[in-house]
Scaffold this active site. Sequence first.
Site, mmCIF file in Angstrom:
data_model
loop_
_atom_site.group_PDB
_atom_site.id
_atom_site.type_symbol
_atom_site.label_atom_id
_atom_site.label_comp_id
_atom_site.label_asym_id
_atom_site.label_seq_id
_atom_site.Cartn_x
_atom_site.Cartn_y
_atom_site.Cartn_z
ATOM 1 N N TYR A 57 0.707 -1.264 -0.017
ATOM 2 C CA TYR A 57 0.044 0.044 0.005
ATOM 3 C C TYR A 57 1.064 1.296 -0.110
ATOM 4 O O TYR A 57 1.516 1.606 0.920
ATOM 5 C CB TYR A 57 -1.013 0.038 1.240
ATOM 6 C CG TYR A 57 -1.866 -1.074 1.517
ATOM 7 C CD1 TYR A 57 -2.271 -1.973 0.234
ATOM 8 C CD2 TYR A 57 -2.390 -1.398 2.334
ATOM 9 C CE1 TYR A 57 -2.948 -2.973 0.331
ATOM 10 C CE2 TYR A 57 -3.570 -2.575 2.603
ATOM 11 C CZ TYR A 57 -3.563 -3.306 1.584
ATOM 12 O OH TYR A 57 -4.551 -4.242 1.691
ATOM 13 N N GLY A 206 -18.435 -2.789 -0.457
ATOM 14 C CA GLY A 206 -18.125 -2.776 -1.993
ATOM 15 C C GLY A 206 -17.284 -1.826 -2.615
ATOM 16 O O GLY A 206 -17.782 -1.318 -3.720
ATOM 17 N N GLY A 212 -23.947 3.842 -1.745
ATOM 18 C CA GLY A 212 -24.597 4.888 -2.401
ATOM 19 C C GLY A 212 -24.060 6.196 -2.558
ATOM 20 O O GLY A 212 -24.882 7.384 -3.110
#
Length: 332
Positions: A57, A206, A212
């Site tokens: 990372y 996700g 959303g």
Amino acid sequence: MISRSTLGSSGLTVSAMGLGCMGMSEHYGPTDWDTSIATIHRALELGVTFLDTADIYGTGHNEVLVGRAIHDRRDSVQLATKFGIDRSGGDADRRVRGSRAYVHRACDASLLRLGVDVIDLYYAHRPPNDVEIEETVGAMGELVQAGKVRYLGLSEVSGDLLRRAHAVHPITAVQSEYSLWTRDVEAVTPVMAELGVGLVPYSPLGRGFLTGAVDRSTLDAKDFRRRSPRFVGDAGDANEQLAQTVLQVAERLGAAPAQVALAWVYAQAERLGVTVSSIPGTKRPERVEQNVAALDVTLDDEARRTLDPLADSVQGERYPAGIQGNPEPANR
């Protein structure tokens, strides 16, 4: 303070929810050192003590950042990092390595960047391509004997590889992507339950899609999701319906979509027979607060009936084609 869980039968006790730190260094748009440090500190204040990083990372940047954030509070942290994805030849030529010498060098380098004497949970980031899993786990076991590592983990591993690895040295946890739209690891959880191995889901939201709150049209040029098959084109458009479904459930329950998505992951623990401690990633303190509140969200039968089938309709693969080091579980 949030509850604590013991990963499988290992004896490693961690916070019921952890914090994925990858996005503080790369892959999800602009980053800010001070805000990232503040996010880690807020997590610790809330009882989120299970911190996850990896040597890949930010090519080491993330381990330095996490180490700096915990330098004066190491004893309150369960620190996890990973090795194995070698990007020294550039991202187009990543290699997944696991030779004994490589494992030892990687661990020493991580300890230096983190500024610690021991790593609580050390993962092989992917099944190695250069040697058999037995050599890799054998070398990891030597790190335990040397006092550099306390517990061992694997990431994105098949059931067969998990058995072979566990025969060499006890495996504490499997880290795998797991969420409402990614349930591949359920093929492995029966073996995990049998062996007493805990599940550490990454990307339980996700990659933000299920909240959303992601505007796909405004993603930064360096944001990994601009190339993710599930975020772009017709697949991205189709997947918007999944996010809408999560939103509708959240509105009915009076919760945030992220909380519903996380609550679903935790609700699977009893069915799967494994201990679950997810590591949702964020760069913002307020998101940590929202995520932690998910531990108090209970999904009713109607919510579960609505959410359970979502993975069957997801469009697109998890990773862009050709990304070495981010493959589906290998078959070695």
